[in-house]
Design a protein around this motif. Structure first.
Motif, mmCIF file in Angstrom:
data_model
loop_
_atom_site.group_PDB
_atom_site.id
_atom_site.type_symbol
_atom_site.label_atom_id
_atom_site.label_comp_id
_atom_site.label_asym_id
_atom_site.label_seq_id
_atom_site.Cartn_x
_atom_site.Cartn_y
_atom_site.Cartn_z
ATOM 1 N N HIS A 169 -6.778 9.856 3.032
ATOM 2 C CA HIS A 169 -5.351 10.220 3.076
ATOM 3 C C HIS A 169 -5.277 11.747 3.089
ATOM 4 O O HIS A 169 -6.113 12.420 2.481
ATOM 5 C CB HIS A 169 -4.685 9.656 1.820
ATOM 6 N N ASN B 242 -6.370 3.948 2.455
ATOM 7 C CA ASN B 242 -5.059 3.285 2.465
ATOM 8 C C ASN B 242 -4.698 2.797 3.860
ATOM 9 O O ASN B 242 -3.755 2.039 4.022
ATOM 10 C CB ASN B 242 -3.959 4.236 1.961
ATOM 11 N N PRO C 132 0.817 -1.229 0.000
ATOM 12 C CA PRO C 132 0.000 0.000 0.000
ATOM 13 C C PRO C 132 0.846 1.273 0.000
ATOM 14 O O PRO C 132 0.363 2.347 -0.352
ATOM 15 C CB PRO C 132 -0.818 -0.110 1.296
ATOM 16 N N CYS D 78 4.877 8.377 -9.998
ATOM 17 C CA CYS D 78 4.246 9.512 -10.674
ATOM 18 C C CYS D 78 2.769 9.514 -10.280
ATOM 19 O O CYS D 78 2.330 8.641 -9.529
ATOM 20 C CB CYS D 78 4.412 9.387 -12.192
ATOM 21 N N ASP E 114 -10.252 10.100 -4.616
ATOM 22 C CA ASP E 114 -8.899 9.579 -4.438
ATOM 23 C C ASP E 114 -8.943 8.069 -4.712
ATOM 24 O O ASP E 114 -9.407 7.283 -3.884
ATOM 25 C CB ASP E 114 -8.412 9.861 -3.011
ATOM 26 N N TYR F 53 2.791 4.122 -9.111
ATOM 27 C CA TYR F 53 3.731 3.334 -8.296
ATOM 28 C C TYR F 53 3.014 2.459 -7.276
ATOM 29 O O TYR F 53 3.643 1.639 -6.615
ATOM 30 C CB TYR F 53 4.757 4.235 -7.616
ATOM 31 N N LYS F 54 1.707 2.626 -7.142
ATOM 32 C CA LYS F 54 0.928 1.729 -6.268
ATOM 33 C C LYS F 54 0.437 0.515 -7.044
ATOM 34 O O LYS F 54 -0.092 -0.419 -6.462
ATOM 35 C CB LYS F 54 -0.287 2.456 -5.683
ATOM 36 N N ALA G 33 -3.600 13.712 1.495
ATOM 37 C CA ALA G 33 -3.468 14.304 0.154
ATOM 38 C C ALA G 33 -4.824 14.642 -0.461
ATOM 39 O O ALA G 33 -4.892 15.394 -1.436
ATOM 40 C CB ALA G 33 -2.710 13.359 -0.777
ATOM 41 N N ALA H 275 -11.017 4.130 -1.587
ATOM 42 C CA ALA H 275 -10.571 3.093 -0.642
ATOM 43 C C ALA H 275 -9.553 3.707 0.299
ATOM 44 O O ALA H 275 -8.634 4.410 -0.137
ATOM 45 C CB ALA H 275 -9.951 1.910 -1.382
ATOM 46 N N SER I 95 -2.003 6.768 -8.543
ATOM 47 C CA SER I 95 -0.537 6.840 -8.570
ATOM 48 C C SER I 95 0.011 5.526 -9.108
ATOM 49 O O SER I 95 -0.076 4.502 -8.432
ATOM 50 C CB SER I 95 0.014 7.071 -7.157
ATOM 51 N N SER J 297 2.979 13.455 -8.748
ATOM 52 C CA SER J 297 2.402 12.591 -7.720
ATOM 53 C C SER J 297 0.938 12.975 -7.585
ATOM 54 O O SER J 297 0.515 14.044 -8.043
ATOM 55 C CB SER J 297 3.103 12.792 -6.376
ATOM 56 N N MET J 298 0.186 12.113 -6.941
ATOM 57 C CA MET J 298 -1.219 12.456 -6.686
ATOM 58 C C MET J 298 -1.293 13.708 -5.821
ATOM 59 O O MET J 298 -2.137 14.583 -6.043
ATOM 60 C CB MET J 298 -1.911 11.253 -6.004
ATOM 61 N N THR J 299 -0.406 13.802 -4.849
ATOM 62 C CA THR J 299 -0.423 14.969 -3.947
ATOM 63 C C THR J 299 -0.199 16.259 -4.738
ATOM 64 O O THR J 299 -0.926 17.248 -4.574
ATOM 65 C CB THR J 299 0.679 14.823 -2.874
ATOM 66 N N VAL K 166 -6.215 6.246 -5.340
ATOM 67 C CA VAL K 166 -4.840 5.729 -5.264
ATOM 68 C C VAL K 166 -4.812 4.294 -4.732
ATOM 69 O O VAL K 166 -4.208 3.408 -5.338
ATOM 70 C CB VAL K 166 -3.947 6.646 -4.394
ATOM 71 N N HIS K 167 -5.458 4.072 -3.611
ATOM 72 C CA HIS K 167 -5.411 2.725 -3.011
ATOM 73 C C HIS K 167 -6.350 1.772 -3.757
ATOM 74 O O HIS K 167 -6.014 0.613 -3.993
ATOM 75 C CB HIS K 167 -5.777 2.823 -1.527
#
Ligand SMILES: Cc1ncc(COP(=O)(O)O)c(C=O)c1O
Length: 402
Positions: free
Chosen positions: A115, A168, A25, A226, A194, A219-220, A117, A166, A217, A86-88, A196-197
């Motif tokens: 999160h 994280n 995660p 990114c 969001d 990278y998840k 972010a 979801a 993101s 990044s998402m942020t 991301v997760h």
């Protein structure tokens, strides 16, 4: 449709070190094909995008391929894929841009499940223009964030609702479709999801979700570091970010500041293609193969979760905070009498990577009564296997039953 985890694992050089990675995660390990795509784009002739030289056309192709891949992954339009650091970073950009359209007294809804972010950028952007943040709580016992909880915070002044697909921290997957339908029916507000997760575990359909923005993101989900925001290109056309004068006003480039990271875009395309191949379905569109792959991955994760979760819950002193009915295979827990960092270190000494933190879901950690320190989180990834789970359970038995 098959899912052979041993074959999947063979694609990940990082697993050779031998650790059991429950830290997915926070960011997944990377398959060889993704690294190769990054390296290939860096060592191929590449120039600024254009149509004259082969190098320019290569850059153009990398960008187009990446948008097409992410559109397939997210059920979105390639012209609505915004790529960023990044998402942020992207969420800060979108929050500042949207805040320029808000008036003092307007309201922005954020949740304590999210999160940071998807909380702080909205709160800070709102405060900068005199708009008011409204915080929605979730139930700390069940981990549920209900549609009614969101409804209670909407008003005619609501301009935006930021909500996670979801968590994280505890895995909760709120009913995003019901939330977007409610928000769009009750207020003139946009919904920023969001994802991301969520995107690491569930197949995404931006159009069906009803969300106005879907942030994630790569990278998840096995890609490089990114971030991405997907939206309807029609909505993006109506938004005006700050940008350099010579930079194109076209969508989605209007939202992408500076030169794009071609190597990360090539790596992201490779990650989507890798995911699409996970179920070994040879026919159909990439989108169809992705949906099949997510279904296969889901079954794999469910099987491992059934192995892990009941045993974990029954160990002496263990308290699990991941309790929602619909959730990802991400378990947050404490053990009576154990300091979380000490427990994490003992697990690490046994080759088990399971960090302890609030994982930047700060409001969520505080609302669960875990303060700013948070606790231990274990998450499953596409390469997690039975042996990883057995190792974790054996270590916990050894530590807690001693
Ligand atoms: C649910 C969630 N949202 C947002 C983020 C931030 O993503 P990024 O690192 O791309 O800014 C994370 C990263 O852990 C996350 O898990």
């Amino acid at each position: 449709m098959t899912y052979d985890v041993a074959t999947v694992r063979a694609h990940f050089p990082a697993l050779a070190e031998g650790a059991a990675h429950f830290d997915g995660p926070g960011g997944t390990q990377t398959p060889r094909a993704v690294a190769a795509a990054v390296a290939h784009s860096l060592t191929s002739p590449v120039a600024n995008r254009g149509l004259v030289t082969p190098a320019e056309r290569r850059a153009e192709g990398i960008v187009g391929d990446c948008r097409a891949a992410l559109a397939d992954l997210l059920g979105a339009d390639p012209r609505g894929i915004v790529f960023g650091r990044s998402m942020t970073d992207l969420t800060y950009d979108f929050s500042r841009m949207l805040a320029k359209t808000w008036e003092p007294g307007d309201e922005v809804v954020v949740t304590r499940l999210d999160h940071d972010a998807n909380v702080r950028p909205w709160v800070q952007a709102a405060e900068a223009v005199g708009a008011l943040p409204r915080f929605v709580d979730f139930d700390p016992t069940t981990g549920e964030l209900s549609v009614e909880d969101i409804a209670a915070h909407l008003s005619p002044r609501t301009r935006l609702v930021a909500v996670t697909a979801a968590s994280n921290l505890i895995g909760t997957m709120p009913d995003i479709r019901a939330i977007t339908a409610l928000v769009h029916g009750a207020a003139e507000a946009l919904v920023y999801v969001d994802g991301v997760h969520f995107t690491a575990h569930e197949s995404v359909d931006l159009r069906a979700s009803g969300g106005d923005f879907w942030a994630c993101s790569p990278y998840k989900f096995l890609g490089p570091h990114c971030g991405v925001v997907a939206a309807d290109p029609g909505l993006l056309e109506a938004l005006r970010p700050d940008k350099l004068l010579p930079a194109t006003d076209a969508v989605p480039e209007r939202f992408e500041l500076g030169t794009l990271p071609y190597e990360l875009m090539a790596g992201t395309t490779a990650a989507v293609d890798f995911l699409a191949g996970l179920a070994h379905v040879d026919s159909g569109t990439r989108r169809e193969r992705l949906i099949a792959a997510y279904a296969a991955m889901h079954q794999h994760e469910r099987r491992l979760r059934e192995l892990l979760e009941p045993t974990l819950r029954n160990l002496p002193g263990v308290q699990v905070y991941s309790n929602a009915q619909h959730r990802t295979p991400t378990l947050l827990f404490t053990v009576d009498g154990w300091d979380n960092q000490q427990l994490r270190a003992e697990l690490a000494a046994r080759g088990i990577n399971a960090p302890a933190s609030n994982f930047y879901a700060l409001e969520c950690s505080r609302h669960l009564g875990l303060g700013d320190a948070g606790c231990v989180r274990v998450g499953l990834a596409p390469y997690t296997d039975e042996e990883d789970v057995e190792r974790l359970l054996a270590a916990l038995r050894e530590l807690l039953l001693a």
